[in-house]
Design a protein around this motif. Structure first.
Motif, short mmCIF file in Angstrom:
data_model
loop_
_atom_site.label_atom_id
_atom_site.label_comp_id
_atom_site.label_asym_id
_atom_site.label_seq_id
_atom_site.Cartn_x
_atom_site.Cartn_y
_atom_site.Cartn_z
N LEU A 202 0.83 -1.20 0.00
CA LEU A 202 0.00 0.00 0.00
C LEU A 202 0.86 1.25 0.00
N ILE A 203 1.94 1.23 0.79
CA ILE A 203 2.85 2.38 0.82
C ILE A 203 3.50 2.59 -0.53
N VAL A 204 4.09 1.52 -1.07
CA VAL A 204 4.82 1.65 -2.33
C VAL A 204 3.88 1.96 -3.49
N ASN A 205 2.81 1.16 -3.63
CA ASN A 205 1.89 1.39 -4.75
C ASN A 205 1.14 2.71 -4.61
N GLY A 206 0.79 3.06 -3.36
CA GLY A 206 0.10 4.33 -3.14
C GLY A 206 0.95 5.52 -3.54
N VAL A 207 2.23 5.48 -3.16
CA VAL A 207 3.15 6.56 -3.53
C VAL A 207 3.31 6.60 -5.05
N LEU A 208 3.51 5.44 -5.67
CA LEU A 208 3.75 5.40 -7.12
C LEU A 208 2.54 5.84 -7.91
N ASP A 209 1.34 5.53 -7.44
CA ASP A 209 0.13 5.96 -8.14
C ASP A 209 0.01 7.48 -8.17
N THR A 210 0.61 8.15 -7.19
CA THR A 210 0.58 9.62 -7.17
C THR A 210 1.70 10.24 -8.01
N GLN A 211 2.68 9.42 -8.39
CA GLN A 211 3.85 9.94 -9.11
C GLN A 211 3.73 9.81 -10.62
N GLY A 212 2.94 8.84 -11.09
CA GLY A 212 2.83 8.64 -12.53
C GLY A 212 2.16 7.32 -12.84
N THR A 213 2.34 6.87 -14.08
CA THR A 213 1.74 5.62 -14.52
C THR A 213 2.80 4.57 -14.74
N PRO A 214 2.45 3.28 -14.60
CA PRO A 214 3.42 2.21 -14.81
C PRO A 214 4.05 2.30 -16.21
N GLY A 215 5.35 2.07 -16.27
CA GLY A 215 6.06 2.17 -17.54
C GLY A 215 6.65 3.53 -17.80
N GLU A 216 6.32 4.52 -16.93
CA GLU A 216 6.85 5.87 -17.09
C GLU A 216 7.54 6.38 -15.84
N LEU A 217 7.54 5.58 -14.78
CA LEU A 217 8.14 5.99 -13.51
C LEU A 217 9.66 5.96 -13.59
#
Length: 467
Positions: free
Chosen positions: A402-417
């Protein structure tokens, strides 16, 4: 709950002269199969695309499985002790296999809830029961080296992805000709569904083999030359016993709960995101310097270190003590996370080295905790105590992804992070490890008021187990 006669404990009591080194293969047969849960990142992108969902929603499949692992271990710990490892391994195999088949149906029909139910709930129950059964049995066979025993049992769980990761990639390539294992292609949902069916059937066979060959020692058995009274000379090790009901009333239990939660949360966030993470850290524009095949190899490498850490570090704890080894897991792990967040993207080899060491501590923490519990609470009902403590794993299975995916969902989309998008999540892990380090420092011997009378803790087949 009664079990059929062929699964009963009294049917698997070892005869005199039985070689205890024949037991680890039985444990590995189960743990290598259920350890596949660590390879979910290999097909995570495929599920995101197939269900047109988010990383968080797909990551919840893994989280549900880990939650159910902890809950089933806590609820069925006493049942496993009472009925023995064969009944537990058989039950685990059934739930784990059916979980894959129901999950495959969910993918094939595009019903995400069915995937949650199958792999998450049913598979998670199989994970929990399967996880605790061989651990208990091996400690009974190796009372002279509890750290070694738990390491042997649990290293298989950490190594499951070492087999499942490359096998998953090869099978998905076979089931989907358009998937070539590169970053430019993603396997179809039908390929993942067929993969689930394959795993469900193959794992059923191997886990049933483990259930067939496992044995428990006869009452009163001990290794040649082993003197139980010698364990009292070690720090934080007791020869007294604490019941499961009393153990959860002690501060030691909850301090170890915090220790396990923090160590697992930090490691599980990387494992669940391993394959895309290594590609994102070295992304150059729309492409990554790390191919999908290399990322899958990285997941396999982490599995190797996860597996090795469980054996090497838990065996080391027999020498330096459980408290000392957890100071290493948490203290050194904290520094490694800082390095990963700040300089991890400077070179692929450095990223791999840092992540591998972190995961070795993650695995070592799992393998050492049963011996830590045995040291503090004795062998009386320690199996049930271990099951209750695994609720920390359930909580971490939710918190880490939840921490990792939650942070990443706010940063961009998969394949562009990119690497910088992970930094917030990594520093959150640093803080968690610091909390765990302090909790471990506060662990002291259990007060005598919690000890059971000696007359009530004499060894029996049901109560001599320790995980």
């Amino acid at each position: 709950m009664a079990v059929p006669g062929f699964l009963a404990r009294d049917r698997i009591v070892a005869k005199p002269g039985f070689n205890r080194w024949l037991i680890p293969p039985a444990a590995l047969a189960v743990h290598l199969c259920i350890g596949q849960v660590y390879a979910t990142s290999v097909y995570k992108a495929a599920l995101v695309a197939d269900f047109e969902s988010s990383l968080t929603a797909i990551g919840a499949i893994f989280s549900i499985a880990i939650v159910m692992l902890g809950l089933s271990a806590a609820l069925f710990g006493t049942w496993v002790d009472r009925n023995g490892p064969r009944a537990a391994m058989f039950t685990s195999a059934c739930f784990w296999s059916v979980g894959f088949l129901v999950g495959a149906a969910g993918i094939a029909t595009n019903q995400l809830w069915l995937l949650y139910l199958g792999y998450g709930v049913l598979g998670g129950i199989g994970l929990g029961i399967g996880y605790i059964s061989p651990v208990s049995t091996l400690i009974k066979w190796f009372p002279d080296r509890p750290g070694l025993a738990t390491g042997m049992a649990i290293m298989g769980f950490g190594g499951g992805a070492l087999i499942a990761t490359p096998l998953s990639r090869q099978l998905m390539s076979l089931y989907d000709s358009s998937y070539d294992g590169t970053a430019a292609t993603t396997p179809s949902g039908s390929a993942v569904a067929l993969l689930f069916v394959t795993f469900g059937l193959v794992y059923l066979v191997f886990m049933m083999f483990g259930a067939a060959i496992v044995r428990v020692p006869a009452e009163g058995w001990k290794p040649d030359g082993f003197d139980p009274s010698t364990v009292k000379s070690k720090a934080l090790v007791t020869t007294d016993s604490v019941s499961a009901a009393n153990a959860i009333k002690t501060p030691q239990f909850w301090l170890l709960w915090i220790v396990l939660f923090c160590n697992v949360t930090a490691g599980i966030g990387i494992l669940e995101q391993a394959s895309p993470m290594v590609q994102d850290f070295f992304r150059d524009g729309d492409a990554s310097l790390v191919t999908a095949a290399a990322a899958a190899g990285f997941v396999g490498l982490l599995s190797l270190f996860n597996m090795a850490g469980r054996f090497v570090w838990s065996s080391t704890s027999d020498v330096i003590g459980r408290k000392g080894i957890y100071m290493v897991y948490l203290g050194v792990g904290l520094l490694l996370y800082v390095a990963l967040a700040t300089v991890g993207s400077s070179a692929v080899w450095l990223f791999v080295l840092l992540a591998a060491l972190i995961i070795s501590f993650y695995g070592g923490g799992f393998a050492t905790i049963p011996a830590y519990l045995r040291d503090l609470f004795g062998t009386y009902q320690v199996g049930a105590i271990h099951g209750r403590l695994l609720t920390a794993w359930s909580a971490a299975g939710v918190a880490g992804p939840l921490i990792v995916n939650g942070v990443l969902d706010t940063q961009g989309t998969p394949g562009e992070l990119v690497a910088g998008d992970y930094r917030i999540a990594l520093f959150i892990m640093v803080g968690l490890l610091a909390v765990g380090f302090v909790a471990n420092l506060l662990v002291k011997p259990v007060a005598s008021k919690w000890h059971e009378p000696k007359s009530q803790t004499s060894p029996t087949p049901e109560r001599s187990a320790a995980r």
